[in-house]
Enzyme design. Structure first.
Site, PDB file in Angstrom:
ATOM      1  N   VAL A   2      -8.444   1.533   0.842  1.00 24.53           N
ATOM      2  CA  VAL A   2      -8.776   1.310   2.267  1.00 24.53           C
ATOM      3  C   VAL A   2      -7.484   1.358   3.086  1.00 24.53           C
ATOM      4  CG1 VAL A   2      -9.748  -0.283   3.971  1.00 24.53           C
ATOM      5  CG2 VAL A   2     -10.715  -0.194   1.660  1.00 24.53           C
ATOM      6  N   VAL A  32      10.396  -5.240 -10.580  1.00 24.77           N
ATOM      7  CA  VAL A  32       9.525  -5.544 -11.727  1.00 24.77           C
ATOM      8  C   VAL A  32      10.300  -6.315 -12.794  1.00 24.77           C
ATOM      9  CG1 VAL A  32       8.169  -4.487 -13.604  1.00 24.77           C
ATOM     10  CG2 VAL A  32       8.055  -3.533 -11.305  1.00 24.77           C
ATOM     11  N   LYS A  48     -11.808   5.227  -3.361  1.00 27.69           N
ATOM     12  CA  LYS A  48     -12.710   4.310  -2.627  1.00 27.69           C
ATOM     13  C   LYS A  48     -14.172   4.458  -3.023  1.00 27.69           C
ATOM     14  CE  LYS A  48     -11.365   7.853   0.013  1.00 27.69           C
ATOM     15  NZ  LYS A  48     -10.178   8.338   0.655  1.00 27.69           N
ATOM     16  N   ILE A 107      -1.703   1.034   4.334  1.00 26.61           N
ATOM     17  CA  ILE A 107      -1.710  -0.316   4.937  1.00 26.61           C
ATOM     18  C   ILE A 107      -2.084  -1.357   3.885  1.00 26.61           C
ATOM     19  CG2 ILE A 107      -2.705  -1.767   6.742  1.00 26.61           C
ATOM     20  CD1 ILE A 107      -3.643   0.808   8.140  1.00 26.61           C
ATOM     21  N   THR A 114      -3.021  15.404  -4.362  1.00 26.62           N
ATOM     22  CA  THR A 114      -2.133  14.932  -3.287  1.00 26.62           C
ATOM     23  C   THR A 114      -1.593  13.541  -3.599  1.00 26.62           C
ATOM     24  OG1 THR A 114      -3.462  16.195  -1.723  1.00 26.62           O
ATOM     25  CG2 THR A 114      -2.032  14.511  -0.790  1.00 26.62           C
ATOM     26  N   VAL A 115      -2.488  12.603  -3.926  1.00 29.41           N
ATOM     27  CA  VAL A 115      -2.030  11.219  -4.139  1.00 29.41           C
ATOM     28  C   VAL A 115      -1.287  11.104  -5.478  1.00 29.41           C
ATOM     29  CG1 VAL A 115      -2.719   8.793  -4.242  1.00 29.41           C
ATOM     30  CG2 VAL A 115      -3.944  10.352  -2.734  1.00 29.41           C
ATOM     31  N   LYS A 136     -15.192   2.450   2.919  1.00 32.82           N
ATOM     32  CA  LYS A 136     -14.097   1.504   3.158  1.00 32.82           C
ATOM     33  C   LYS A 136     -14.610   0.190   3.772  1.00 32.82           C
ATOM     34  CE  LYS A 136     -10.664   5.185   3.531  1.00 32.82           C
ATOM     35  NZ  LYS A 136     -10.074   6.176   4.448  1.00 32.82           N
TER      36      LYS A 136
HETATM   37  N1  HSE Z   1      -9.615  11.243   4.071  1.00 31.14           N
HETATM   38  C1  HSE Z   1      -9.141   9.899   4.178  1.00 31.14           C
HETATM   39  C2  HSE Z   1      -8.758   9.635   5.634  1.00 31.14           C
HETATM   40  C3  HSE Z   1      -7.977   9.692   3.270  1.00 31.14           C
HETATM   41  O1  HSE Z   1      -8.637  10.601   6.387  1.00 31.14           O
HETATM   42  O2  HSE Z   1      -8.596   8.500   6.028  1.00 31.14           O
HETATM   43  C4  HSE Z   1      -7.542   8.263   3.116  1.00 31.14           C
HETATM   44  O3  HSE Z   1      -8.552   7.481   2.548  1.00 31.14           O
END
Ligand code: HSE
Length: 401
Positions: free
Chosen positions: A126, A30, A99, A130, A10-11, A199
């Site tokens: 975290v 940059v 994390k 944000i 996903t990320v 986190k």
């Molecule tokens: N599973 C995490 C959440 C993803 O729901 O916050 C983001 O760290």
């Protein structure tokens, strides 16, 4: 500037998309274009634009002198730790959303980056999108941090919001959070509080400059929160949020992850859905709050790419981060002060009133068989001792005003 992305989940796919779609503005910021030269994944992606740069072999990446920055978005400790360490030791910067790895080995990887004059950056670890890590390490630098308190998990905040607003069932909203790409691969990490725990361990390590082991943080998730607790909270004019908190008192740092009832005037009270918010209290600054999307493909990828841009703008320069490997011993949970909402059988009302300082009581017409109340503030240890002779149906911590 050539980049390799480790992991096309996903990320990872979000990072790939953000770097493609925003490439012009990123190149301007940059001063040079950023190009994805490799994406590492064990899987094949037939028909996906990533096909052209896909590799299954990490050695191909690490042996390519053109690759200056690695994006580690594989998740898990292994082989993410080994790959990140190898990259940093070779002088490449690493940007991550992992994390678990940051909480466990962040201090060591930061030290290696300092020694090698490169960077280990973890903004997305975290609070999803944000920019809270940057606030903590680069903006709130003149203060002693007194407290960090946040809604740190998007999945559970989304679930609790839907359950409260729509009366939706736990499993159904968890499934929706998974479909939206918010949840961890194993969603137990979300609902049992482990994700929020990692986190707050990261934020606390950064706030106090030393290693906080997440295994030392008392952690409760949302699995025990029932619709009855939510109804009592509503009646009290409060909302239940899964909070990660740490604070320093008389030189000792305390930390905990647990659901907590917040009053309506608490700035974290209106934070709903997938949004996260982190409140940081400095001894000169007072309160600062960061708010935004705590999970999801593109917000999280945006935070990772912001680190890639930072790394690209600082070739051969380490951006200092204070996080020493020496462990910070936390104060005991028994000494932490909270108020407590508790439900006991109605017949135990006299016993509860004799045992505890009760600040207010609350009734639900549907539950005449229960006596429910909020205590005055007291330590966790005191609450446990004073309720030892009571049949506590359920307890939820309440913020101390
Ligand atoms: N599973 C995490 C959440 C993803 O729901 O916050 C983001 O760290």
């Amino acid at each position: 500037m050539k980049v390799a992305i480790l992991g096309y989940g996903t990320v990872g796919s979000g990072v790939f998309d953000v770097l493609q779609e925003n490439k012009e503005i990123i190149a301007k910021r940059v001063g040079a274009p950023i190009e994805v030269k490799y994406v590492l994944d064990l899987r094949e992606f037939p028909g996906d634009p990533v096909e052209e740069v896909l590799t299954h072999d990490f050695q191909e990446i690490i042996n390519d002198p053109e690759v200056a920055i690695l994006v580690e978005v594989m998740g898990g400790l292994h082989p993410a730790y080994e790959f990140s360490k190898q990259a940093l030791l070779s002088g490449r910067s690493v940007c991550t959303s992992n994390k678990e790895l940051v909480a466990k080995h962040g201090a060591e990887l930061i030290r290696i980056a300092q020694e090698q004059k490169c960077n280990y950056l973890f903004e997305a670890s975290v609070g999803g999108g944000i920019p809270v890590i940057r606030q903590l390490i680069r903006s709130i630098t003149a203060d002693e941090v007194e407290k960090v308190c946040g809604i740190l998990n998007g999945t559970t905040n989304y679930m609790m919001t839907k359950m409260r607003e729509q009366g939706a069932a736990f499993d159904e909203v968890l499934k929706r959070a998974q479909e939206k790409g918010y949840a961890e691969r194993n969603p137990a990490a979300d609902i049992e509080g482990h994700d929020a725990c990692r986190k707050i361990a990261i934020l606390t390590s950064l706030a106090y400059g030393r290693q906080v082991d997440y295994e030392d943080i008392y952690t409760e998730g949302i699995t025990e929160i029932s619709d009855v607790d939510v109804a009592y909270a509503n009646k009290l004019g409060m909302g239940i949020k899964l909070l990660g908190e740490s604070y320093r008192k008389d030189g000792t740092v305390y930390a905990m992850v647990a659901p907590k009832m917040l009053y309506a005037d608490n700035p974290l009270y209106p934070v709903n859905g997938v949004f996260n918010a982190i409140l940081i209290r400095g001894n000169k600054l007072d309160d600062v709050m960061c708010y935004g999307r705590g999970a999801g493909k593109l917000p999280t990828a945006s935070a990772v790419v912001s680190d890639v841009i930072d790394a690209a703008k600082h070739p051969n320069v380490n951006i200092p981060i204070l996080w020493e490997e020496e462990k910070l011993e936390l104060g005991s949970r028994e000494a932490m002060v909270n108020a407590f909402f508790a439900r006991v059988p109605a017949e135990e009302k006299p016993k509860a009133e004799a045992a505890l300082p009760i600040a207010r009581t609350v009734e639900l017409a549907e539950h005449p068989e229960e006596f429910a109340f909020v205590t005055e503030p007291m330590t966790e240890g005191e609450f446990a001792r004073k309720t030892a002779e009571l049949t506590v149906i359920h307890m939820v911590r309440v913020e101390v005003k």
